[in-house]
Write an enzyme that holds these catalytic residues in place. Structure first.
Site, short mmCIF file in Angstrom:
data_model
loop_
_atom_site.label_atom_id
_atom_site.label_comp_id
_atom_site.label_asym_id
_atom_site.label_seq_id
_atom_site.Cartn_x
_atom_site.Cartn_y
_atom_site.Cartn_z
N LYS A 10 40.62 -64.24 -10.92
CA LYS A 10 40.40 -62.82 -10.59
C LYS A 10 39.99 -62.03 -11.84
CE LYS A 10 43.73 -62.71 -6.72
NZ LYS A 10 45.04 -62.14 -6.29
N TYR A 50 40.20 -60.38 2.32
CA TYR A 50 41.60 -59.98 2.47
C TYR A 50 41.89 -59.30 3.82
CZ TYR A 50 42.71 -61.41 -2.28
OH TYR A 50 42.94 -62.16 -3.42
N ASN A 113 47.55 -60.71 -10.84
CA ASN A 113 48.20 -62.03 -10.83
C ASN A 113 47.23 -63.18 -11.07
OD1 ASN A 113 46.95 -61.90 -8.39
ND2 ASN A 113 48.75 -62.35 -7.16
N HIS A 116 43.51 -66.50 -7.22
CA HIS A 116 43.63 -66.65 -5.76
C HIS A 116 43.48 -68.12 -5.43
CE1 HIS A 116 43.05 -66.35 -1.44
NE2 HIS A 116 42.07 -67.22 -1.60
N GLU A 127 37.68 -68.78 4.19
CA GLU A 127 37.32 -68.16 2.90
C GLU A 127 36.09 -68.80 2.23
OE1 GLU A 127 40.94 -68.62 0.68
OE2 GLU A 127 41.99 -67.08 1.83
P1 IDP Z 1 48.95 -64.80 -2.64
O1 IDP Z 1 47.78 -64.42 -3.52
O2 IDP Z 1 50.07 -65.40 -3.44
O3 IDP Z 1 48.55 -65.64 -1.46
P2 IDP Z 1 49.27 -62.60 -0.74
O4 IDP Z 1 50.58 -62.18 -0.20
O5 IDP Z 1 48.34 -63.34 0.19
O6 IDP Z 1 49.55 -63.43 -2.07
O7 IDP Z 1 48.53 -61.29 -1.26
C1 IDP Z 1 47.16 -61.32 -1.61
C2 IDP Z 1 46.99 -60.59 -2.92
O8 IDP Z 1 47.25 -59.20 -2.71
C3 IDP Z 1 47.94 -61.02 -4.03
O9 IDP Z 1 47.48 -62.15 -4.74
C4 IDP Z 1 47.97 -59.78 -4.90
O10 IDP Z 1 46.81 -59.71 -5.72
C5 IDP Z 1 47.91 -58.66 -3.86
N1 IDP Z 1 49.25 -58.18 -3.46
C6 IDP Z 1 50.08 -58.77 -2.56
N2 IDP Z 1 51.22 -58.05 -2.43
C7 IDP Z 1 51.12 -57.00 -3.27
C8 IDP Z 1 51.98 -55.91 -3.60
O11 IDP Z 1 53.10 -55.78 -3.07
N3 IDP Z 1 51.54 -55.04 -4.54
C9 IDP Z 1 50.31 -55.16 -5.15
N4 IDP Z 1 49.45 -56.18 -4.85
C10 IDP Z 1 49.85 -57.08 -3.94
MG MG Z 2 47.47 -65.23 0.29
#
Ligand code: IDP
Ligand code: MG
Length: 153
Positions: A10, A50, A113, A116, A127
């Site tokens: 990312k 997303y 983070n 992805h 995807e």
């Molecule tokens: P993942 O990437 O571990 O699969 P997901 O729950 O699918 O996590 O969420 C997709 C992306 O959305 C996350 O990687 C992160 O970048 C963002 N995200 C998810 N939850 C939050 C939150 O509570 N605050 C801010 N960003 C979030």
């Molecule tokens: Mg996810």
């Protein structure tokens, strides 16, 4: 049946110079790289990717984040690659991800983070075509596949 996963370094991963480190971890593990595209993900593409999170409080934030600056978008292949890559990525946020994982080692932010990875075969099937045409997925053999993927029987 050999499986494919969408992996994205990312914008924070690119900005923080982790593209090489992240590719290197997956390469050393033995995943086969079958596609790669360095691109600034358009906002509309991020919304589609997303879409499963539409309506959640973080949806607009994650769309803005992913489309804010270039990303390294890739497809890796191996039997079981989806779950292996998720384990190597670690939990969603760096502050809870285990040390030894990509997020656990290199991130402590709640918003950013680094990476992805598809979370299921269904997600990967949804995807990958968002970013790559079938012709863009290389179909080839690695010379050491016997050692990488073989069994000793
Ligand atoms: P993942 O990437 O571990 O699969 P997901 O729950 O699918 O996590 O969420 C997709 C992306 O959305 C996350 O990687 C992160 O970048 C963002 N995200 C998810 N939850 C939050 C939150 O509570 N605050 C801010 N960003 C979030
Ligand atoms: Mg996810």
């Amino acid at each position: 049946m050999t499986e494919k996963t969408l992996i994205i370094v990312k914008p924070d991963g690119v900005q923080r110079h982790y593209v090489g480190e992240i590719i290197s971890r997956f390469e050393k593990k033995g995943f086969k790289l079958v596609a790669a595209k360095f691109m600034r993900i358009p906002e509309e593409t991020a919304r589609k990717h997303y879409a499963v999170h539409e309506g959640k409080p973080f949806f607009e934030g994650v769309v803005k984040y992913i489309s804010s600056s270039p990303s390294m978008v890739m497809v890796f292949q191996a039997d079981g690659v989806i779950d292996m890559a998720r384990k190597m990525m670690g939990a969603t946020f760096g502050f809870t991800a285990e040390p030894g994982t990509i997020r656990g080692d290199f991130s402590c932010s709640k918003g950013y983070n680094l990476i992805h990875g598809s979370d299921s075969p269904e997600s990967a099937d949804f995807e990958i075509p968002i970013y790559f045409t079938p012709e863009e997925l290389a179909d080839y053999e690695l010379s050491d596949e016997k050692w990488l993927y073989g069994k000793n029987d």
